[in-house]
Design an enzyme around this catalytic site. Structure first.
Site, PDB file in Angstrom:
ATOM      1  N   VAL A 269      49.553  34.885  45.096  1.00  0.00           N
ATOM      2  CA  VAL A 269      49.227  34.277  46.379  1.00  0.00           C
ATOM      3  C   VAL A 269      47.840  34.735  46.833  1.00  0.00           C
ATOM      4  O   VAL A 269      47.518  35.929  46.764  1.00  0.00           O
ATOM      5  CB  VAL A 269      50.284  34.645  47.440  1.00  0.00           C
ATOM      6  CG1 VAL A 269      49.921  34.063  48.803  1.00  0.00           C
ATOM      7  CG2 VAL A 269      51.664  34.165  47.004  1.00  0.00           C
ATOM      8  N   SER A 270      47.023  33.809  47.323  1.00  0.00           N
ATOM      9  CA  SER A 270      45.706  34.089  47.893  1.00  0.00           C
ATOM     10  C   SER A 270      44.805  34.748  46.837  1.00  0.00           C
ATOM     11  O   SER A 270      44.591  34.157  45.768  1.00  0.00           O
ATOM     12  CB  SER A 270      45.848  34.922  49.162  1.00  0.00           C
ATOM     13  OG  SER A 270      44.642  34.949  49.893  1.00  0.00           O
ATOM     14  N   LEU A 271      44.240  35.936  47.085  1.00  0.00           N
ATOM     15  CA  LEU A 271      43.480  36.612  46.035  1.00  0.00           C
ATOM     16  C   LEU A 271      44.324  36.742  44.775  1.00  0.00           C
ATOM     17  O   LEU A 271      43.797  36.749  43.651  1.00  0.00           O
ATOM     18  CB  LEU A 271      43.029  37.997  46.514  1.00  0.00           C
ATOM     19  CG  LEU A 271      42.366  38.909  45.481  1.00  0.00           C
ATOM     20  CD1 LEU A 271      41.099  38.287  44.907  1.00  0.00           C
ATOM     21  CD2 LEU A 271      42.071  40.276  46.076  1.00  0.00           C
TER      22      LEU A 271
ATOM     23  N   GLY B 242      45.800  34.488  43.463  1.00  0.00           N
ATOM     24  CA  GLY B 242      45.545  33.314  42.647  1.00  0.00           C
ATOM     25  C   GLY B 242      44.482  33.539  41.588  1.00  0.00           C
ATOM     26  O   GLY B 242      44.470  32.858  40.557  1.00  0.00           O
TER      27      GLY B 242
END
Length: 416
Positions: A232-234, A236
């Site tokens: 999720v987020s970073l 990714g």
């Protein structure tokens, strides 16, 4: 999504939406979030902390009262909301690593989450600790509700999320579709940073490899040929990096795609070549000028102030400039994206506040035969970073994609 609150403070609005997003899986109630946000002065971290701490303490008190009265379900539900509100209370405090409110709220949030799990009954997440070098990675194992060999979904968050938050960001959604789910905090994430002092590290494949080794022993009902990873987020960027080197993964999902973390932070610098930029940040000549520019940016923007302060907390570097130098190591350049061979899902949010354009950059560099770019739009209510506010909708599309590769949905239907 048009801001309903904090119109001049987009990060404060996004974090409010983030808490609202957790309503979908029981992590908040709308009026509690809205009332709390109404007590906050935009751009004021102390105001943010005090309002969320007040709400968290009140809901935790409700949970204790429900337990004393023998109302298990009410207590279970209240503890989950208290977890989220304590999590929120510490969010903007990391600019001062010595602030005692950070650990106090974090410890309360974890305790509330674990008390929720204690009361949740069959299928509840079980706390685990994965050995990693000289440390441990805390996380949770969610057993599949179905018998036999089941697929396993590994999940980690990113720059500021926790293993506990993954409960409402996909762990429950995948579990109820037949997966075993193993969430964990890697280096730099709350469960390792707060008490073990670990900072992020770019070679995330070493982290995922340790988790896979642990799962091979401790999750015997997991099918070793059907293990997927979601970041999720970073996360990714981190998860795709891991998949480039870790061949035990059958699929990888980036929510959302991130090709070059450092580039998103240094877009306004006069040079863009990574090596030249690193040399510039190391050069003592322009150091004072760069430091002054970063200070001005932090004064002008809540997002920059939080990002630079939190970045030093979780990545180190000793200064905003030192943090940016470390951030340059988090990328999928130099053939990393091209090395991924398993099926890849790259998610994209139309109105991403933090990483606009990055999912397309990842997708353009992928060469895996099975690769998908999944777009989420504002018209769908899913255009915010990581689709905050549209968890049921987004997770249905994401896990359906995974089902089509690992097939648990069809097995669930057959078992029924």
């Amino acid at each position: 999504m048009r801001p309903l609150l904090f119109p001049d403070h987009p990060t404060y609005w996004f974090e409010t939406v983030r808490s609202m997003s957790h309503i979908a899986y029981g992590g908040a109630d709308f009026a509690e979030v809205l009332d709390t946000a109404g007590k906050i002065t935009g751009g004021d971290p102390d105001s943010w902390h005090d309002a969320w701490r007040e709400t968290a303490d009140r809901i935790a008190g409700d949970a204790r009262a429900a337990e004393r009265g023998g109302h298990r379900v009410s207590a279970r539900d209240a503890w989950l909301r208290a977890w989220n509100y304590y999590r929120n209370a510490e969010f903007f405090l990391h600019g001062d690593p010595g602030d005692p409110r950070i650990l106090d709220n974090y410890d309360r949030s974890v305790a509330a989450f674990r008390r929720h799990a204690d009361l949740a009954g069959p299928g509840a997440p079980r706390p685990v600790r994965v050995p990693f070098e000289d440390a441990e990675l805390p996380g949770y194992l969610y057993p599949s509700p179905l018998p036999g060999r089941r697929p396993l979904l590994l999940m980690h968050s990113g720059y500021d999320g926790s293993a506990e938050e993954l409960h409402v960001q996909g762990a429950v959604a995948a579990q109820e579709r037949g997966y075993h789910v193993l969430t964990f905090d890697g280096p730099g994430q709350p469960g390792t940073r707060h008490h073990q002092g670990l900072h992020f590290r770019p070679d995330w494949e070493t982290v995922v490899g340790a988790v896979l080794d642990w799962a091979a022993v401790h999750v015997p009902d997991a099918d070793p040929d059907r293990i997927a990873l979601l970041g999720v987020s970073l996360g990714g960027e981190l998860c795709v990096r891991a998949a480039a080197f870790e061949r035990r993964l059958a699929a990888v999902i980036a929510v959302d795609g991130l090709y070059d973390f450092g580039a998103t932070l240094t877009a306004h610098f006069p040079v863009s070549d990574p090596e030249a930029l690193a040399a510039l940040l190391r050069d003592p000549g322009p150091a004072a000028e760069i430091d002054e520019a970063l200070e001005r940016a932090a004064d002008a923007s809540d997002t920059a102030r939080w990002g630079l302060g939190h970045g030093q907390y979780v990545m180190g570097g000793g200064s905003p400039r030192g943090f940016l130098l470390r951030a340059l190591d988090y990328h999928l350049r130099d053939g990393v994206a091209e090395s991924v061979t398993c099926p890849v899902l790259i998610c994209e949010a139309e109105d991403d506040l933090f990483f606009p354009g990055q999912p397309d950059a990842v997708f353009d560099h992928l060469t895996a035969e099975d690769r998908t770019l999944m777009r989420f739009t504002a018209a769908e209510g899913a255009g915010a970073h990581c689709h905050a506010g549209a968890q049921r909708y987004a997770l249905a599309r994401i896990i359906d994609w995974l089902d089509d590769r690992l097939a648990p949905a069809r097995e669930t239907a057959a078992a029924a």
